[in-house]
Scaffold this motif. Structure first.
Motif, PDB file in Angstrom:
ATOM      1  N   ALA A 289      -1.909 -33.452  20.403  1.00 33.72           N
ATOM      2  CA  ALA A 289      -1.394 -34.434  20.146  1.00 33.72           C
ATOM      3  C   ALA A 289      -0.780 -34.410  18.619  1.00 33.72           C
ATOM      4  CB  ALA A 289      -1.752 -35.984  20.438  1.00 33.72           C
ATOM      5  N   LYS A 290      -0.091 -35.477  17.958  1.00 32.00           N
ATOM      6  CA  LYS A 290      -0.427 -35.646  16.922  1.00 32.00           C
ATOM      7  C   LYS A 290       0.547 -37.675  16.240  1.00 32.00           C
ATOM      8  CE  LYS A 290       0.673 -30.851  15.291  1.00 32.00           C
ATOM      9  NZ  LYS A 290      -0.679 -30.671  15.579  1.00 32.00           N
ATOM     10  N   PRO A 291      -0.973 -37.816  15.857  1.00 34.01           N
ATOM     11  CA  PRO A 291      -1.801 -36.866  15.296  1.00 34.01           C
ATOM     12  C   PRO A 291      -2.881 -36.676  15.919  1.00 34.01           C
ATOM     13  CG  PRO A 291      -2.007 -38.868  13.957  1.00 34.01           C
ATOM     14  CD  PRO A 291      -0.488 -38.760  14.738  1.00 34.01           C
ATOM     15  N   SER A 292      -4.033 -35.311  16.183  1.00 31.57           N
ATOM     16  CA  SER A 292      -4.582 -34.765  16.867  1.00 31.57           C
ATOM     17  C   SER A 292      -5.784 -36.148  16.702  1.00 31.57           C
ATOM     18  CB  SER A 292      -5.398 -33.937  16.291  1.00 31.57           C
ATOM     19  OG  SER A 292      -6.878 -33.424  16.581  1.00 31.57           O
ATOM     20  N   ILE A 293      -6.217 -36.113  18.409  1.00 28.78           N
ATOM     21  CA  ILE A 293      -6.772 -37.607  18.724  1.00 28.78           C
ATOM     22  C   ILE A 293      -8.239 -36.498  18.450  1.00 28.78           C
ATOM     23  CG2 ILE A 293      -7.518 -38.734  20.921  1.00 28.78           C
ATOM     24  CD1 ILE A 293      -3.995 -38.038  22.260  1.00 28.78           C
ATOM     25  N   GLY A 294      -7.859 -35.600  18.819  1.00 31.68           N
ATOM     26  CA  GLY A 294     -10.186 -35.108  18.619  1.00 31.68           C
ATOM     27  C   GLY A 294     -10.150 -35.481  17.103  1.00 31.68           C
ATOM     28  N   GLY A 295      -9.349 -35.080  15.754  1.00 29.53           N
ATOM     29  CA  GLY A 295      -9.297 -35.541  14.778  1.00 29.53           C
ATOM     30  C   GLY A 295      -9.547 -37.361  14.508  1.00 29.53           C
TER      31      GLY A 295
ATOM     32  N   VAL B 187       2.388 -43.064  22.194  1.00 29.63           N
ATOM     33  CA  VAL B 187       1.522 -43.651  22.600  1.00 29.63           C
ATOM     34  C   VAL B 187       0.479 -44.082  21.859  1.00 29.63           C
ATOM     35  CG1 VAL B 187       1.367 -42.326  25.394  1.00 29.63           C
ATOM     36  CG2 VAL B 187      -0.531 -41.989  23.067  1.00 29.63           C
ATOM     37  N   LYS B 188       0.041 -45.175  22.194  1.00 27.71           N
ATOM     38  CA  LYS B 188      -1.072 -46.284  21.117  1.00 27.71           C
ATOM     39  C   LYS B 188      -2.738 -45.884  21.003  1.00 27.71           C
ATOM     40  CE  LYS B 188      -2.245 -50.746  20.606  1.00 27.71           C
ATOM     41  NZ  LYS B 188      -1.929 -52.201  19.889  1.00 27.71           N
ATOM     42  N   ILE B 189      -3.150 -45.168  20.898  1.00 32.22           N
ATOM     43  CA  ILE B 189      -4.512 -44.169  21.098  1.00 32.22           C
ATOM     44  C   ILE B 189      -5.112 -45.526  20.078  1.00 32.22           C
ATOM     45  CG2 ILE B 189      -6.330 -43.002  19.928  1.00 32.22           C
ATOM     46  CD1 ILE B 189      -4.463 -41.609  22.772  1.00 32.22           C
TER      47      ILE B 189
ATOM     48  N   ILE C 265     -17.857 -33.174  21.467  1.00 34.89           N
ATOM     49  CA  ILE C 265     -16.314 -33.842  21.708  1.00 34.89           C
ATOM     50  C   ILE C 265     -16.506 -33.350  22.955  1.00 34.89           C
ATOM     51  CG2 ILE C 265     -15.365 -32.377  19.864  1.00 34.89           C
ATOM     52  CD1 ILE C 265     -13.918 -34.686  19.142  1.00 34.89           C
ATOM     53  N   LEU C 266     -14.840 -33.965  23.644  1.00 36.19           N
ATOM     54  CA  LEU C 266     -14.424 -33.121  24.392  1.00 36.19           C
ATOM     55  C   LEU C 266     -12.846 -34.762  24.820  1.00 36.19           C
ATOM     56  CD1 LEU C 266     -14.400 -34.442  27.756  1.00 36.19           C
ATOM     57  CD2 LEU C 266     -16.329 -32.939  26.895  1.00 36.19           C
ATOM     58  N   LEU C 267     -11.972 -34.207  25.422  1.00 29.78           N
ATOM     59  CA  LEU C 267     -10.493 -34.386  25.469  1.00 29.78           C
ATOM     60  C   LEU C 267      -9.909 -34.056  27.053  1.00 29.78           C
ATOM     61  CD1 LEU C 267      -8.139 -34.302  22.351  1.00 29.78           C
ATOM     62  CD2 LEU C 267      -9.811 -36.143  23.309  1.00 29.78           C
TER      63      LEU C 267
END
Ligand code: COA
Length: 182
Positions: A111-117, A16-18, A102-104
């Motif tokens: 996810a890869k890469p990490s959305i939190g990151g 997906v596109k973040i 922060i929270l997801l």
């Protein structure tokens, strides 16, 4: 304004596109939906009552705006899947120090890469632009994913408050971490 756009592979498969961008008022219902779902998990944040009052939800946003804080969201097709804040604390003499949260939503973790990151990287870049010199955070000692993410982003553990939180009869130590912006 879009800060970053990245393709990520979710833990349940899809690519997906973040988009990482500053929050706008129309994000609020999704931000609070995600917040309340994390409240219901009862393992990650020291809050046990969902915030459903619209006035309280909107005040949160306006207070962040008034205090020149950072509120970033991660979106997929304009759906907010997580957010990150860096806020000024209340002390007049701590203007240089921000506090990160922060929270997801559960589906978008790991996810890869990490959305939190991605959220943290952009929030820390914005913090530098706003003149913050350091960023602090606090996390439950049991929240291994969060602690590992914070270490990867350069945060260091600076202290522990034993048995600081109590949820459903379980005590949690509060781990304090900080990060100096160079
Ligand atoms: C904390 C949170 C934001 C992390 O976001 P995320 O994008 O899912 O982060 P991940 O768990 O994928 O981990 C990020 C990095 O830490 C690493 N990591 C996570 N858990 C790890 C572990 N147990 N051991 C080693 N590394 C670990 C991951 O491999 C990943 O590294 P990479 O980017 O090099 O792949 C998310 O889990 C969340 O929203 N949790 C619920 C709410 C919460 O706890 N908020 C914080 C309160 S203080």
């Amino acid at each position: 304004m879009i800060l970053e756009s990245v393709e990520v592979t979710l833990s349940n498969g899809p690519l997906v596109k973040i988009i990482i961008r500053h929050a706008i008022k129309s994000d609020l219902s999704m931000i609070w939906e995600n917040f309340n779902s994390v409240v219901c998990e009862k393992r990650f944040i020291p809050v046990i009552s969902e915030i459903t009052n619209k006035y309280e939800q909107e005040s949160w946003f306006y207070n962040h705006q008034n205090e020149n804080n950072i509120v970033l969201v991660a979106t997929i097709d304009e759906k907010v899947v997580g957010h990150c804040t860096i806020e000024h604390n209340n002390w007049e003499c701590s203007e240089q120090a921000g506090e990160l949260g922060i929270l997801l939503n559960k589906t978008y973790r790991n996810a890869k890469p990490s959305i939190g990151g991605l959220l943290m990287k952009n929030a820390l870049r914005e913090a530098k632009l706003k003149g913050f010199e350091k960023v602090n955070l606090s996390v439950f000692h049991t929240n291994t994913n969060a602690i590992e993410l914070y270490k990867k982003m350069g945060f260091k553990i600076v202290g522990t408050r034993k048995k600081q939180f109590l949820i459903d009869g379980i005590y949690y130590d509060e781990i304090i971490m900080d990060y100096f912006i160079d």
